[in-house]
Design an enzyme around this catalytic site. Structure first.
Site, PDB file in Angstrom:
ATOM      1  N   CYS A 143       0.797  -1.222   0.000  1.00  0.00           N
ATOM      2  CA  CYS A 143       0.000   0.000   0.000  1.00  0.00           C
ATOM      3  C   CYS A 143       0.829   1.272   0.000  1.00  0.00           C
ATOM      4  O   CYS A 143       0.279   2.373  -0.086  1.00  0.00           O
ATOM      5  CB  CYS A 143      -0.952  -0.015   1.189  1.00  0.00           C
ATOM      6  SG  CYS A 143      -1.946  -1.523   1.244  1.00  0.00           S
ATOM      7  N   HIS A 193      -3.058   7.989   5.915  1.00  0.00           N
ATOM      8  CA  HIS A 193      -3.234   6.649   5.344  1.00  0.00           C
ATOM      9  C   HIS A 193      -4.604   6.125   5.769  1.00  0.00           C
ATOM     10  O   HIS A 193      -5.315   5.556   4.954  1.00  0.00           O
ATOM     11  CB  HIS A 193      -2.110   5.734   5.823  1.00  0.00           C
ATOM     12  CG  HIS A 193      -2.097   4.405   5.143  1.00  0.00           C
ATOM     13  ND1 HIS A 193      -2.026   4.274   3.769  1.00  0.00           N
ATOM     14  CD2 HIS A 193      -2.155   3.142   5.642  1.00  0.00           C
ATOM     15  CE1 HIS A 193      -2.028   2.993   3.453  1.00  0.00           C
ATOM     16  NE2 HIS A 193      -2.116   2.285   4.561  1.00  0.00           N
ATOM     17  N   GLU A 223      -0.910   5.371  13.307  1.00  0.00           N
ATOM     18  CA  GLU A 223      -0.712   6.608  12.556  1.00  0.00           C
ATOM     19  C   GLU A 223      -0.979   7.829  13.428  1.00  0.00           C
ATOM     20  O   GLU A 223      -0.243   8.823  13.352  1.00  0.00           O
ATOM     21  CB  GLU A 223      -1.603   6.642  11.316  1.00  0.00           C
ATOM     22  CG  GLU A 223      -1.346   7.855  10.449  1.00  0.00           C
ATOM     23  CD  GLU A 223      -2.046   7.820   9.107  1.00  0.00           C
ATOM     24  OE1 GLU A 223      -1.676   8.614   8.220  1.00  0.00           O
ATOM     25  OE2 GLU A 223      -2.966   6.999   8.930  1.00  0.00           O
ATOM     26  N   LYS A 240      -9.979   7.650   2.304  1.00  0.00           N
ATOM     27  CA  LYS A 240     -10.372   6.237   2.196  1.00  0.00           C
ATOM     28  C   LYS A 240     -11.763   6.021   2.779  1.00  0.00           C
ATOM     29  O   LYS A 240     -12.401   5.002   2.504  1.00  0.00           O
ATOM     30  CB  LYS A 240      -9.357   5.340   2.897  1.00  0.00           C
ATOM     31  CG  LYS A 240      -8.036   5.188   2.156  1.00  0.00           C
ATOM     32  CD  LYS A 240      -7.142   4.166   2.839  1.00  0.00           C
ATOM     33  CE  LYS A 240      -5.803   4.005   2.113  1.00  0.00           C
ATOM     34  NZ  LYS A 240      -4.910   5.169   2.312  1.00  0.00           N
ATOM     35  N   HIS A 258      -9.888   1.417   0.047  1.00  0.00           N
ATOM     36  CA  HIS A 258      -8.434   1.279  -0.040  1.00  0.00           C
ATOM     37  C   HIS A 258      -8.043   0.741  -1.413  1.00  0.00           C
ATOM     38  O   HIS A 258      -8.319  -0.412  -1.740  1.00  0.00           O
ATOM     39  CB  HIS A 258      -7.955   0.341   1.062  1.00  0.00           C
ATOM     40  CG  HIS A 258      -6.494   0.430   1.347  1.00  0.00           C
ATOM     41  ND1 HIS A 258      -5.579   0.967   0.463  1.00  0.00           N
ATOM     42  CD2 HIS A 258      -5.772   0.044   2.432  1.00  0.00           C
ATOM     43  CE1 HIS A 258      -4.370   0.906   0.990  1.00  0.00           C
ATOM     44  NE2 HIS A 258      -4.460   0.347   2.185  1.00  0.00           N
ATOM     45  N   PHE A 276       1.802  -3.295   4.031  1.00  0.00           N
ATOM     46  CA  PHE A 276       2.260  -4.592   4.503  1.00  0.00           C
ATOM     47  C   PHE A 276       3.740  -4.754   4.148  1.00  0.00           C
ATOM     48  O   PHE A 276       4.172  -4.365   3.062  1.00  0.00           O
ATOM     49  CB  PHE A 276       1.463  -5.715   3.850  1.00  0.00           C
ATOM     50  CG  PHE A 276       0.067  -5.906   4.392  1.00  0.00           C
ATOM     51  CD1 PHE A 276      -0.445  -5.104   5.399  1.00  0.00           C
ATOM     52  CD2 PHE A 276      -0.753  -6.910   3.888  1.00  0.00           C
ATOM     53  CE1 PHE A 276      -1.732  -5.284   5.892  1.00  0.00           C
ATOM     54  CE2 PHE A 276      -2.036  -7.107   4.371  1.00  0.00           C
ATOM     55  CZ  PHE A 276      -2.530  -6.299   5.371  1.00  0.00           C
TER      56      PHE A 276
END
Length: 415
Positions: free
Chosen positions: A164, A304, A315, A336, A341, A402
């Site tokens: 991502c 994010h 975050e 998002k 996503h 990830f």
């Protein structure tokens, strides 16, 4: 040595909410959602039956149908967004040194639909029936390669694939390429088309996704204590990065200046972030150092903000660690919440949004934020549910992925 400045002169996108940057930004600021029931395949047996699916995309508006048949959807989305962005920029590549113009286009997963289709052919009909176009359609660099072919670009061309964080890494590499003097123009961004049976089932198996099937538009809830996972989406965004004097010489409109980029890794877990957000915080800190600005200069962060507990908490902690009390003066929102996503394409979409925020002096909201999670700090302003008018001079875009990847971009109003 004089540092070359890098500016953004063109934008293009394909998303579940809109197929051009103006319509996308308007929809985001209106608080609309692109999440709906999946129609592209039968998802009735899946625990998750919703997503950010693109339902009415027509590639023949951009290229001939014969060309499109040799591309997986992630390449088609990238081509469409790139054609929009180049047109928006006003570039005429026939007048450019093509060895100083390149394409760096990211994807997290690549041609997963092609893999599925050809695997079924193999099982049903044998190896002789597998398409000769299988490899050039599924390979992760197919989008960047097809974008370069579309415009005849002969400079640097490669794909970044880092889950991502892919798009932010790609845009960051494009930034360094221009800043260092190796190129004048880079077509960059990301594309993803993982809305497929194996794509959806894989994330279902990982228990990463929201199961709020009866309320798709309310399913993505970053920083809300009632969240239950992220929403899988698809699409692409492409930005034109250009050396400043090159852009000025041709009278280009400049959306913003890209002034900073940094990347780190958590070195902790293949899917979970460091709980205290230390890796993300270091990426933000280094990006600001690259931009040569103090934290107090940042006005807006496009987070994010995935709508997962681990990411949202980490975050928030990272932002507090870097900005201290300034964190409570920032506007922070997660688009998002409206788009879901887009995996490897998410960073490109979100940087495009940051450009539009600076251009329009409006910050899109984090929709569905009804009960802010106290672990994300109740004093932080996540712009809940309603867009906010605000003159934004500097914006920061976070992407984490990830593998522990952290990548941060900083843009500023061009002056």
């Amino acid at each position: 040595m004089t540092t070359r400045r890098v500016v953004i002169t063109g934008l293009g996108c394909v998303t579940s909410l809109a197929e051009d940057p103006v319509a996308l930004f308007d929809a985001l600021c209106e608080g609309r959602s692109g999440i709906s029931a999946i129609e592209g395949f039968d998802a009735s047996a899946y625990p998750v039956r919703i997503g950010g699916e693109i339902k009415s995309f027509d590639i023949t508006k951009y290229i001939h149908v014969r060309e499109s048949r040799r591309m997986d959807y992630f390449s088609q989305y990238a081509i469409a967004a790139a054609i929009q962005a180049v047109k928006d920029s006003g570039l005429d590549f026939q007048k450019e040194d093509l060895f100083r113009a390149g394409a760096i286009v990211a994807t997290g997963i690549g041609g997963i639909r092609e893999i599925e289709e050809q695997h079924l052919r193999l099982l049903d009909k044998g190896p002789s029936k597998v398409s000769p176009f299988c490899v050039p359609k599924l390979m992760s660099n197919a989008a960047s390669g097809n974008v370069a072919i579309q415009f005849g670009l002969r400079g640097p061309n490669f794909c970044v694939s880092s889950a991502c964080a892919s798009s932010n890494h790609a845009i960051g590499e494009a930034y360094w390429n221009i800043r260092s003097g190796r190129s004048d123009v880079i077509v960059t961004g990301g594309s993803e088309a993982a809305m497929s049976p194996i794509g959806l089932s894989s994330f279902c198996a990982a228990r990463s996704l929201s199961t709020r099937n009866d309320e798709p538009e309310r399913a993505s809830r970053p920083f809300d204590k009632d969240r239950d996972g992220f929403i899988l989406s698809e699409g692409a965004a492409i930005l034109i990065l250009e050396e400043e004097s090159h852009a000025r010489a041709r009278g280009a409109r400049i959306y913003a200046e890209l002034i900073g980029y940094a990347a780190t890794d958590d070195g902790y877990h293949i899917t979970a972030p460091l709980p205290d957000g230390a890796g993300a915080a270091k990426a933000i800190e280094l990006a600001l150092e690259c931009a040569r600005i103090a934290p107090e200069k940042v006005d807006y962060i496009n987070a994010h903000g995935t709508s997962t507990e681990l990411n949202d908490i980490a975050e928030s902690a990272a932002i507090r660690a870097v900005f201290g009390d300034q964190a409570y003066k920032l506007l922070v929102s997660s688009t998002k919440s409206s788009l879901g996503h887009l995996l490897g394409a998410s960073g490109a979409v979100e940087l495009l949004v940051c450009c539009k925020v600076i251009e329009n002096s409006i910050v899109p909201p984090t929709i569905n934020l009804d009960n802010q999670d106290e672990r994300c700090d109740l004093k932080m302003d996540f712009v809940p549910n309603v867009a906010r008018e605000a003159k934004i001079g500097t914006a920061l875009s976070n992407s984490f992925g990830f593998g522990g990847h952290n990548a941060c971009l900083v843009i500023a109003r061009y002056e």
